[in-house]
Design a protein around this motif. Structure first.
Motif, PDB file in Angstrom:
ATOM      1  N   ILE A   1       1.084 -23.054  24.536  1.00 34.61           N
ATOM      2  CA  ILE A   1       1.768 -21.898  25.156  1.00 34.61           C
ATOM      3  C   ILE A   1       3.137 -21.658  24.503  1.00 34.61           C
ATOM      4  O   ILE A   1       3.639 -20.534  24.479  1.00 34.61           O
ATOM      5  CB  ILE A   1       1.930 -22.134  26.683  1.00 34.61           C
ATOM      6  CG1 ILE A   1       0.552 -22.208  27.362  1.00 34.61           C
ATOM      7  CG2 ILE A   1       2.788 -21.040  27.324  1.00 34.61           C
ATOM      8  CD1 ILE A   1       0.608 -22.566  28.854  1.00 34.61           C
ATOM      9  N   LEU A   2       3.726 -22.731  23.968  1.00 34.04           N
ATOM     10  CA  LEU A   2       5.109 -22.639  23.462  1.00 34.04           C
ATOM     11  C   LEU A   2       5.132 -22.029  22.056  1.00 34.04           C
ATOM     12  O   LEU A   2       5.362 -22.719  21.060  1.00 34.04           O
ATOM     13  CB  LEU A   2       5.732 -24.037  23.486  1.00 34.04           C
ATOM     14  CG  LEU A   2       5.849 -24.615  24.902  1.00 34.04           C
ATOM     15  CD1 LEU A   2       6.040 -26.127  24.867  1.00 34.04           C
ATOM     16  CD2 LEU A   2       7.003 -23.952  25.653  1.00 34.04           C
ATOM     17  N   THR A   3       4.916 -20.728  21.986  1.00 38.54           N
ATOM     18  CA  THR A   3       4.629 -20.099  20.692  1.00 38.54           C
ATOM     19  C   THR A   3       5.845 -19.764  19.822  1.00 38.54           C
ATOM     20  O   THR A   3       5.778 -19.872  18.612  1.00 38.54           O
ATOM     21  CB  THR A   3       3.862 -18.779  20.901  1.00 38.54           C
ATOM     22  OG1 THR A   3       4.526 -18.031  21.929  1.00 38.54           O
ATOM     23  CG2 THR A   3       2.427 -19.027  21.282  1.00 38.54           C
ATOM     24  N   ASN A   4       6.940 -19.279  20.425  1.00 42.12           N
ATOM     25  CA  ASN A   4       7.987 -18.665  19.593  1.00 42.12           C
ATOM     26  C   ASN A   4       9.390 -19.224  19.826  1.00 42.12           C
ATOM     27  O   ASN A   4      10.162 -18.683  20.609  1.00 42.12           O
ATOM     28  CB  ASN A   4       8.002 -17.149  19.815  1.00 42.12           C
ATOM     29  CG  ASN A   4       6.746 -16.483  19.280  1.00 42.12           C
ATOM     30  OD1 ASN A   4       5.671 -16.635  19.856  1.00 42.12           O
ATOM     31  ND2 ASN A   4       6.864 -15.783  18.169  1.00 42.12           N
TER      32      ASN A   4
ATOM     33  N   LYS B   1       3.860  -9.065  20.673  1.00 41.02           N
ATOM     34  CA  LYS B   1       2.835  -8.996  21.728  1.00 41.02           C
ATOM     35  C   LYS B   1       2.020 -10.286  21.832  1.00 41.02           C
ATOM     36  O   LYS B   1       1.426 -10.559  22.873  1.00 41.02           O
ATOM     37  CB  LYS B   1       1.889  -7.809  21.481  1.00 41.02           C
ATOM     38  CG  LYS B   1       2.603  -6.457  21.499  1.00 41.02           C
ATOM     39  CD  LYS B   1       3.165  -6.118  22.893  1.00 41.02           C
ATOM     40  CE  LYS B   1       4.030  -4.881  22.867  1.00 41.02           C
ATOM     41  NZ  LYS B   1       5.295  -4.994  23.630  1.00 41.02           N
ATOM     42  N   THR B   2       1.965 -11.065  20.750  1.00 41.89           N
ATOM     43  CA  THR B   2       1.161 -12.288  20.811  1.00 41.89           C
ATOM     44  C   THR B   2       1.975 -13.484  21.323  1.00 41.89           C
ATOM     45  O   THR B   2       1.435 -14.570  21.463  1.00 41.89           O
ATOM     46  CB  THR B   2       0.598 -12.651  19.419  1.00 41.89           C
ATOM     47  OG1 THR B   2       1.715 -12.896  18.552  1.00 41.89           O
ATOM     48  CG2 THR B   2      -0.249 -11.532  18.845  1.00 41.89           C
ATOM     49  N   ALA B   3       3.282 -13.281  21.597  1.00 42.23           N
ATOM     50  CA  ALA B   3       4.104 -14.410  22.056  1.00 42.23           C
ATOM     51  C   ALA B   3       3.720 -14.773  23.490  1.00 42.23           C
ATOM     52  O   ALA B   3       3.731 -13.935  24.380  1.00 42.23           O
ATOM     53  CB  ALA B   3       5.581 -14.034  21.995  1.00 42.23           C
ATOM     54  N   LEU B   4       3.366 -16.042  23.690  1.00 44.68           N
ATOM     55  CA  LEU B   4       3.136 -16.487  25.066  1.00 44.68           C
ATOM     56  C   LEU B   4       4.437 -17.008  25.658  1.00 44.68           C
ATOM     57  O   LEU B   4       4.678 -16.903  26.853  1.00 44.68           O
ATOM     58  CB  LEU B   4       2.077 -17.594  25.091  1.00 44.68           C
ATOM     59  CG  LEU B   4       0.638 -17.115  24.929  1.00 44.68           C
ATOM     60  CD1 LEU B   4      -0.301 -18.295  24.810  1.00 44.68           C
ATOM     61  CD2 LEU B   4       0.261 -16.227  26.105  1.00 44.68           C
ATOM     62  N   LYS B   5       5.269 -17.597  24.806  1.00 45.41           N
ATOM     63  CA  LYS B   5       6.552 -18.118  25.286  1.00 45.41           C
ATOM     64  C   LYS B   5       7.593 -18.040  24.182  1.00 45.41           C
ATOM     65  O   LYS B   5       7.439 -18.660  23.130  1.00 45.41           O
ATOM     66  CB  LYS B   5       6.389 -19.571  25.722  1.00 45.41           C
ATOM     67  CG  LYS B   5       7.640 -20.230  26.234  1.00 45.41           C
ATOM     68  CD  LYS B   5       7.864 -19.955  27.705  1.00 45.41           C
ATOM     69  CE  LYS B   5       8.794 -18.824  27.948  1.00 45.41           C
ATOM     70  NZ  LYS B   5       8.728 -18.295  29.313  1.00 45.41           N
ATOM     71  N   VAL B   6       8.642 -17.293  24.443  1.00 47.31           N
ATOM     72  CA  VAL B   6       9.808 -17.257  23.547  1.00 47.31           C
ATOM     73  C   VAL B   6      10.846 -18.185  24.172  1.00 47.31           C
ATOM     74  O   VAL B   6      11.090 -18.122  25.384  1.00 47.31           O
ATOM     75  CB  VAL B   6      10.373 -15.822  23.447  1.00 47.31           C
ATOM     76  CG1 VAL B   6      11.616 -15.800  22.571  1.00 47.31           C
ATOM     77  CG2 VAL B   6       9.301 -14.865  22.910  1.00 47.31           C
ATOM     78  N   TYR B   7      11.429 -19.053  23.356  1.00 46.03           N
ATOM     79  CA  TYR B   7      12.469 -19.929  23.889  1.00 46.03           C
ATOM     80  C   TYR B   7      13.511 -20.208  22.824  1.00 46.03           C
ATOM     81  O   TYR B   7      13.236 -20.085  21.623  1.00 46.03           O
ATOM     82  CB  TYR B   7      11.880 -21.239  24.439  1.00 46.03           C
ATOM     83  CG  TYR B   7      11.177 -22.106  23.422  1.00 46.03           C
ATOM     84  CD1 TYR B   7       9.852 -21.861  23.080  1.00 46.03           C
ATOM     85  CD2 TYR B   7      11.841 -23.153  22.801  1.00 46.03           C
ATOM     86  CE1 TYR B   7       9.210 -22.655  22.156  1.00 46.03           C
ATOM     87  CE2 TYR B   7      11.196 -23.961  21.873  1.00 46.03           C
ATOM     88  CZ  TYR B   7       9.876 -23.698  21.558  1.00 46.03           C
ATOM     89  OH  TYR B   7       9.232 -24.494  20.628  1.00 46.03           O
TER      90      TYR B   7
END
Ligand code: BGC
Ligand code: ZN
Length: 367
Positions: free
Chosen positions: A333-336, A355-361
């Protein structure tokens, strides 16, 4: 110290600001915890705050420091702290108590007051900064073995509350053995709710628009749940195939879906709404049909927001069990990641455009 803030009411005002570094002595009873921030996640709520659709600055400030999904390491503790020590990994809860009876017993997520206080969202500064201090009551320990899941503690607390509330209200049934669950939405909350319901032994259908082949659909498969694309199988078709749901969690962020779900809930079932829809959409619904169906089926609609300490703790236990059952799946889930507070524009750009980011952090600091 630096912090990422917005000016509530002014669209796209995200900027870097300066704040004094807090101290454990800011908390009067000696139970202050000074946390060095390591990572902070952002979600649709942060996007709506930066779009000036949501959120308010603390009294006396023109700006609001963003960030409610925290992960950090304890730097210093006040003299009366017993359960945490420097070096512990932690996450902080988001809401702080108001004055209702629910607030005074630790269930501030159930406040009966109109005004609610949420760090990084409403009337309190958030965690997108270098250090923060809070009372030990609001700081939850994260097991070292889960540190690779860092900013997911807050999102899973919201999913854990939604599921727990559903089970709690269903005690009206004396015996409730839910078999089929639909989770609407395959973003972070939908995926984490899918995990929690799988761990409770349900047959879980995680439903989203995109055709399979996305990262979300792979994560759902990794959790041994079934991914359903509404562009291939509309909700009604799914209900005909596998039966209406005993439990539905809506986490789509789209109110049309929240209402659409009302047509596929089974007898005695419960539909939980979790989406924060800051917009102004409206739709037409088949109100007579839904009304008679819900009355004849004793169905229940439940709203669920935020989470208290217990939900953080149970969510963290489920993440731990999830790592044993489905190793390596949830971390997908931790994509970006974005490096450094100074890259706040890139953080916002990913949040809005990717749009494909599940999680930006944001990676705020190293240990
Ligand atoms: C946060 C919750 C909060 C809710 C409403 C969500 O994004 O994760 O903690 O209660 O927004 O403000
Ligand atoms: Zn959130």
């Amino acid at each position: 110290m630096r912090a990422v803030a917005v000016i509530p009411g002014k669209p796209n005002s995200v900027h870097l600001t300066e704040l004094p570094r807090p101290s454990v002595h800011d908390i009067a009873d000696g139970k202050g915890i000074l946390v060095k921030v390591l990572k902070v996640g952002v979600d649709a709520t942060d996007r709506e705050i930066n779009d000036a659709l949501y959120g308010n600055a603390p009294p006396g400030y023109k700006f609001l420091v963003l960030g409610h999904e925290s992960f950090g390491i304890v730097q210093e503790v006040g003299p009366n702290v017993r359960n945490l020590k420097p070096g512990d990994y932690v996450a902080a809860t988001v809401r702080r108590p108001g004055g209702s009876i629910y607030d005074t017993i630790g269930t501030y997520d159930m406040t009966s007051e109109e005004t609610y206080f949420e760090r990084g969202i409403n009337l309190l500064h958030g965690y997108l900064t270098e250090y923060f201090v809070d009372h030990e009551d609001y700081i939850v320990r994260v097991p070292p073995g889960l540190k690779h899941l860092h900013v997911l503690m807050e999102p899973i607390s919201c999913a854990a509350k939604a599921v727990q509330q559903a089970y709690e209200v269903q005690r009206r049934m004396k015996v409730w053995r839910p078999r089929v669950a639909y989770v609407l939405g395959a973003g972070q909350i939908g995926l984490l709710a899918t995990l929690i319901l799988k761990l409770r032994g349900l047959d879980v259908y995680c439903i989203a628009r995109s055709k399979p082949g996305t990262l979300s659909s792979e994560i759902v498969a990794g959790l041994e749940a079934t991914y359903v694309s509404t562009s291939e199988t509309p909700l009604e078709a799914l209900a005909l195939k596998v039966g209406k749901a005993d439990l539905i969690i809506d986490a789509t962020g789209a109110s049309a879906m929240s209402f659409g779900a009302m047509e596929v809930l089974g007898h005695n079932g419960v539909l939980v709404w979790t989406s924060i829809t800051g917009g102004n959409h409206s739709i037409e619904i088949k109100s007579d049909k839904i009304n008679i169906d819900w009355v004849l089926g004793n169905k229940l609609l439940l709203g669920s927001v935020n989470a208290n300490r217990e939900h953080f703790e149970s969510g963290i236990r489920d993440l731990a069990l999830g790592e044993v059952m489905y190793p390596g799946v949830i971390q997908r889930i931790l994509t970006n990641p974005v490096d450094g507070l100074e890259n706040f524009s890139e953080m916002m750009r990913l949040l809005v455009e990717e749009k494909t980011a599940l999680k930006v952090y944001t990676n705020v600091a190293e240990e």
